[in-house]
Design an enzyme around this catalytic site. Structure first.
Site, mmCIF file in Angstrom:
data_model
loop_
_atom_site.group_PDB
_atom_site.id
_atom_site.type_symbol
_atom_site.label_atom_id
_atom_site.label_comp_id
_atom_site.label_asym_id
_atom_site.label_seq_id
_atom_site.Cartn_x
_atom_site.Cartn_y
_atom_site.Cartn_z
ATOM 1 N N HIS A 170 1.835 0.853 -3.279
ATOM 2 C CA HIS A 170 0.950 1.842 -2.659
ATOM 3 C C HIS A 170 0.395 1.324 -1.329
ATOM 4 C CE1 HIS A 170 -1.915 4.950 -2.050
ATOM 5 N NE2 HIS A 170 -2.932 4.448 -2.710
ATOM 6 N N CYS B 273 -6.141 7.701 0.937
ATOM 7 C CA CYS B 273 -4.797 7.500 0.390
ATOM 8 C C CYS B 273 -3.901 8.719 0.579
ATOM 9 C CB CYS B 273 -4.891 7.122 -1.077
ATOM 10 S SG CYS B 273 -5.964 5.686 -1.330
ATOM 11 N N ILE C 283 -1.677 -3.832 -4.512
ATOM 12 C CA ILE C 283 -1.943 -3.861 -3.076
ATOM 13 C C ILE C 283 -0.586 -4.071 -2.406
ATOM 14 C CG2 ILE C 283 -3.202 -5.053 -1.226
ATOM 15 C CD1 ILE C 283 -5.071 -3.852 -3.333
ATOM 16 N N LYS D 140 2.310 2.977 -9.119
ATOM 17 C CA LYS D 140 2.148 1.873 -10.063
ATOM 18 C C LYS D 140 3.201 0.783 -9.887
ATOM 19 C CE LYS D 140 1.024 -0.730 -13.328
ATOM 20 N NZ LYS D 140 1.486 -1.811 -12.456
#
Lengths: 388, 388
Positions: free
Chosen positions: B334, B84, B210, B330
């Site tokens: 992401h 990430c 997602i 959040k």
């Protein structure tokens, strides 16, 4: 600008060890590199690691920190992926970081685990280095793509399969004394011509094998090597990186590698040399035709003449400019993510008179390593010189 | 050493567009970045691109050259993968390359296509950021790993799920005006507490979604910006990268992030500032607990006190040090490979008074972006400052 020294190199044997993980392989290569270098692991400022297909072959991404751990190093780690040029780009970035002055010691290398996928599985995994939408889904595999390049070469400049066969024969000859090579076995031109065809005109012996293996390099700044009394007579004096359109059909030529030319010109200029200064070279011969395109792009041979270089002995071990004295990808093996760093390791050992084939180039002072990704949509070239 | 200017930023909306490829997404983000920057594509010296799971989600490796092509750029391209933190490490390397003086203009960014895998498929793909042999095969997923970290935090320093809920509420509030955010919808603490549990204590609203999306940055040297009269008032003045053991069980603490601390200390020192100088920050809140660990590791909050920061208003938009004014992972989303670069984009826009939430930080001159990989086995921190 600090000169970049190759303080130590490590290679696992390349070959067929499907039970070994890439962390296991890279750990082994790094032990050899640290042992040879005399550099303390605690001095390492960063780990730059190339890997291509870990997601597919061992369900493992994020391999940077894992490899730092395997090498016993506590330092930030980055994984580079540029298909078969993955550790070539890691080396290129490492050179820039050391020259920058921010980093004094970097552990650079790569690994690949492939044979556990089997030949068909590995071939399918390798295909993700091509354009999935426009090449792979149309049925392109890498043997097929390089076969197209070979056909285009023959049509444009002449040549035949027997010319390519001499490249495979030469590289197998070169690997005979290289104990890290996957194949230490001589072959004849007839073997190549009679081998099963993979994709016309390329046969089984025109193709590099599927391999497992790892390579590690300890690179340091000149000042670090001096301060710590590190024996590192070989330096990376030139770096270059080139790029091209991903898909073959988007290129101007099928039978040329402009990305390799771009990388080569940049590396020569960076080192302040030209192709005439190159005493020998390791180039990316994933298929026999790839060696031809590489030595032409690097100006070691003129366009259209590289095809006869091995046949006529210009690039054999006793030739003017020996190519792939290690055995090349063809005979030494091609664990994808390890290849770029392994070429630097071989060139360093050859220049430092520490290689089984150093006798072939006793007075060599200057050499290069050329690493390519995909059908050369990515390429790196590094010039290495004896500086002490 | 040349200062690194952010000349232009581009972001696709983050969200659920399973039919779009990452090349399509990155192409769009790069158009916005070039348009805003006024920089000519022909001036680009290299492309540094972060992507995490392209092999699994679209059968596509070697995305560097593909993304250069999608952006209309002819320059060598490298793909960085650090889970990430993939585009965070791309930014870190870009900063070093521009400071080095070799490169004047770099296109940096990342993309990820995820939603086409579905939630279960994406969760399984994300797991390759953990240690396959020692964590994934034992059943660890990322929600599970962060839940362990949250439980360890509560046990060591106190706190409860309701404290974490305030972080989700804050980040959703911050995203309300961010038109690129995946969720522009306010939630209440009760919503978080009543949401389906994912892994105790974390529920659905403690977890980032997602997402599909891309981010692009045009970074230039100070001298290039001056010579070409580029309006680029924001500079990256500090860079840091940290690393840690890959598997949670090999760490000294479950409830701390030493890699983030290492990256933060390096970035602060590099910029010549300390945490007190930070006016606001974007941090990697893949789960609510991750924001707590991040702000503690970055010395924005003391160890053990970050848990109350959102609840008590210290990190809300009107607080002392607003955290994740973009909405964070959040609420903004992401798309893994895009996240690190998108944080730089958001911080730049906020500092340049070009963001919907710039009003929350009208006098801000200094901010940071923190990007993390896995359970923070990798981390990057960048300090950005208004320099004109």
């Amino acid at each position: 600008m600090s000169e970049v020294r190759v303080a130590g190199v490590g290679l696992t044997p390349f070959g067929n060890v499907p039970e070994r993980t890439s962390r296991d392989l890279f750990g082994q290569a790094s032990i050899e590199a640290f042992d040879k270098s005399g550099v303390a692991r605690s001095d390492v400022d960063g780990v730059l690691y190339g890997n291509f297909m870990g997601e597919l072959s061992e369900h493992q991404g994020h391999q940077g920190p894992l490899m730092a751990e395997a090498a016993g190093v506590q330092a930030p780690a980055t994984r580079y992926e540029s298909a078969c040029a993955s550790s070539g780009v890691a080396v290129a970035d490492a050179v820039k970081r050391i020259r920058n002055g921010e980093d004094d010691v970097l552990l650079v290398g790569g690994a690949e685990r492939m044979t556990n996928l089997g030949t068909a599985g590995a071939t399918e995994a390798l295909a993700i280095a091509a354009d999935d939408l426009w090449e792979v889904r149309a049925g392109t595999t890498f043997p097929g793509a390089y076969a197209l390049m070979a056909q285009a070469y023959f049509e444009t400049y002449g040549g035949e399969h027997a010319d390519l066969a001499h490249i495979a024969v030469k590289n197998h000859d070169n690997a005979l004394e290289n104990e890290k090579a996957q194949y230490q076995r001589a072959i004849e031109v007839e073997d190549v011509l009679e081998a099963p065809q993979v994709s016309s005109p390329l046969g089984l012996y025109d193709s590099c094998p599927i391999s497992d293996g790892a390579a590690a390099l300890v690179l340091t700044s000149e000042s670090y090597a001096e301060e710590h009394d590190i024996d590192a007579p070989v330096a990376i004096t030139g770096t270059g990186q080139g790029g091209d359109r991903m898909a073959l059909h988007d290129r101007d030529y099928l039978a040329r590698s402009p990305a390799a030319r771009e990388a080569g010109e940049e590396a020569y200029s960076d080192a302040g040399i030209d192709a005439n200064d190159i005493d020998f070279a390791e180039v990316h011969d994933c298929f026999t035709i790839a060696e031809v395109l590489a030595i032409e792009a690097l100006d070691i041979e003129s366009i259209g003449e590289g095809i006869t270089a091995a046949r006529d002995g210009r690039t054999t071990a006793d030739g003017e400019t020996p190519i792939n004295l290690s055995g090349g990808l063809k005979a030494k093996g091609h664990p994808v993510g390890a290849t770029g760093a392994s070429q630097i390791a071989e060139v360093t050992s050859l220049l430092a008179d520490e290689h089984a084939n150093s006798d072939a180039v006793p007075d060599a002072t200057t050499a290069l390593a050329h690493n390519a990704g995909g059908t050369v949509a990515s390429a790196t070239v590094h010039v290495l010189e004896v500086v002490e």
